[in-house]
Design an enzyme around this catalytic site. Structure first.
Site, PDB file in Angstrom:
ATOM      1  N   GLU A  50       0.743  -1.107   0.188  1.00  0.00           N
ATOM      2  CA  GLU A  50       0.023   0.024   0.093  1.00  0.00           C
ATOM      3  C   GLU A  50       1.181   1.310  -0.038  1.00  0.00           C
ATOM      4  O   GLU A  50       0.685   2.173  -0.606  1.00  0.00           O
ATOM      5  CB  GLU A  50      -0.705  -0.022   1.489  1.00  0.00           C
ATOM      6  CG  GLU A  50      -1.906  -0.979   1.180  1.00  0.00           C
ATOM      7  CD  GLU A  50      -2.724  -1.097   0.196  1.00  0.00           C
ATOM      8  OE1 GLU A  50      -2.937  -0.062  -0.357  1.00  0.00           O
ATOM      9  OE2 GLU A  50      -3.296  -2.386  -0.160  1.00  0.00           O
ATOM     10  N   ASP A  61       3.694  -3.892  -5.864  1.00  0.00           N
ATOM     11  CA  ASP A  61       4.332  -5.234  -5.386  1.00  0.00           C
ATOM     12  C   ASP A  61       5.920  -5.091  -5.497  1.00  0.00           C
ATOM     13  O   ASP A  61       6.530  -5.590  -4.638  1.00  0.00           O
ATOM     14  CB  ASP A  61       3.769  -6.208  -6.271  1.00  0.00           C
ATOM     15  CG  ASP A  61       2.494  -6.649  -6.101  1.00  0.00           C
ATOM     16  OD1 ASP A  61       1.911  -6.476  -4.898  1.00  0.00           O
ATOM     17  OD2 ASP A  61       1.624  -7.424  -6.860  1.00  0.00           O
TER      18      ASP A  61
END
Length: 442
Positions: free
Chosen positions: A309, A390
């Protein structure tokens, strides 16, 4: 990040479409007759395309239901895979019914004459232009909400309950609806009134003034939502696990991220699904974990999810999305500004009278038929951002921990691992197998 309460802005639904749409390619009609055939045809094709995609998706999932994909065979059992397949097909089938109902409702409003009849009735009441516009938009929103209510009820108390995810009681469901309605009246009605007023008094450049107001409202809501609106629906408690808090604070420090705190949300009172998100804007940013998520993941896995995040912020994805949304909103309002005084625009959609409120309603009823085929572009951008986030998480934590967390989340949320590729191109912003494959390479 994108956690919202459904029906928060019910009465501003047509304006909200500004931030959900892509470019519009609306050709100028050679004559009214051609436009009468063109737009209803596009509206009819819109649910037809969704039905075709959904049918493909269901068939593809069923064909691959008998075996777990090789990459997940060591982490997900066959029964878990089949549960996800059955859950996904059930949700998709309900989505097909929803598409049919939505398409039928739009055609009833336009070519069926319902919207024209509402407009005539409201005009005959003798109300002023602003009041008439508010009543029209409120009436259309109320009718649309009532028509969609059975789908929402079946989704919550049918599908979600049958697969063991729903924790929402009928009482809480009604309370959520009432709170959403109250917020719509307190926030949505004044916003719509201001927009209609600006459209009436601002001359040919009304669309620019409306865009400035709408953009300011969006930014204001980003700042106010976590502190004043979200607590109306959920309880937010500071994270109490000291060891986990220290791990998170260390991650925030080395990534240079500042927030107003780390909170745990009582998501379990509505659903057993797990999630984590950022909310707020500027100095009002908060990190929020669902209590269900904290129960399923280890501290190192939670750290990896949070790092993902954080990657969205570090790579400026949030800012990019806001800028893109504002740009598209401006483009759409400009197009509406060119259509608002064109009689063929109203007549082609089955309405005999013009007006600012009627123009807003018609425009945002018709626009999904033109923008939906461009949905894969939005999904492609979202997937790109997921891959970048990611990669950032893998640079700050152990990539294997994020892989383990993703597998658990996909498994526990019963997300299908075998989506139809074309359906996935339209709808999947967080594709499981692609993300995990890339993480293994990292």
């Amino acid at each position: 990040m994108c956690h919202t309460i459904a029906s928060l802005q019910n009465l501003a639904i047509f304006l909200h479409c500004l931030s959900q749409s892509a470019n519009l390619n609306l050709p100028a009609p050679h004559n009214d007759r051609g436009f009468y055939l063109f737009v209803p045809g596009r509206i009819g094709h819109y649910p037809a395309l969704k039905l075709w995609l959904g049918s493909r998706h269901i068939r593809h999932i069923i064909r691959h239901r008998a075996a777990v994909p090789t990459d997940f065979a060591s982490d997900i059992t066959l029964s878990q895979h089949q549960l996800a397949a059955d859950y996904s097909t059930a949700k998709t089938r309900l989505g097909l019914w929803s598409a049919v109902i939505d398409g039928a409702l739009i055609l009833a409003f336009t070519q069926g004459g319902l919207l024209d009849a509402l407009g005539r009735y409201i005009t005959a009441s003798g109300m002023g232009t602003l009041a008439s516009g508010l009543v029209l938009i409120s009436a259309v929103t109320l009718i649309s909400s009532l028509v969609s209510l059975p789908i929402s009820l079946f989704s919550t108390f049918g599908i979600e309950t049958r697969f063991g995810f729903n924790k929402l009681t009928p009482r809480l469901f009604v309370l959520d609806q009432l709170k959403g309605l109250a917020l719509g009246i307190v926030i949505g009605l004044p916003l719509v009134a201001l927009v209609l007023w600006l459209m009436d008094i601002s001359g040919p450049l009304w669309w620019l003034w409306v865009w400035l107001v709408w953009s300011g409202f969006q930014l204001l809501m980003l700042a106010l939502y976590p502190t004043f609106i979200a607590p109306l629906f959920n309880k937010f408690s500071p994270l109490e696990d000291e060891a986990l808090k220290q791990r998170i604070e260390a991650l925030l420090k080395r990534t240079g991220f500042k927030s107003r705190g780390v909170f745990v949300m009582d998501g379990s009172k509505r659903s057993s699904h797990g999630n984590a998100y950022f909310t707020g804007f500027g100095q009002a940013k908060r990190i929020v974990f669902f209590d269900t998520l904290l129960k399923r993941l280890t501290p190192t896995e939670i750290e990896a999810v949070l790092a993902h995040e954080l990657g969205h912020y570090q790579r400026k994805h949030i800012v990019k999305r806001i800028v893109l949304t504002f740009a598209l909103s401006l483009a759409l309002l400009f197009i509406l500004g060119q259509l608002i005084h064109a009689n063929w625009f109203y007549h082609g959609l089955g309405v005999s009278q013009s007006g600012t409120a009627m123009a807003l309603v018609l425009f945002f009823m018709a626009i999904p038929a033109f923008t939906f085929p461009l949905t894969p572009v939005s999904s492609l951008i979202s997937r790109k951002h997921e891959f970048e986030a990611d990669a950032f998480a893998a640079s700050q934590t152990n990539a294997s921990e994020l892989i383990h967390a993703l597998v658990k989340l996909y498994r526990d949320n019963a997300s299908t691992l075998t989506p139809d590729p074309l359906h996935s191109a339209f709808y999947d912003s967080h594709p499981a197998s692609l993300r995990i494959t890339r993480l293994k390479q990292l």
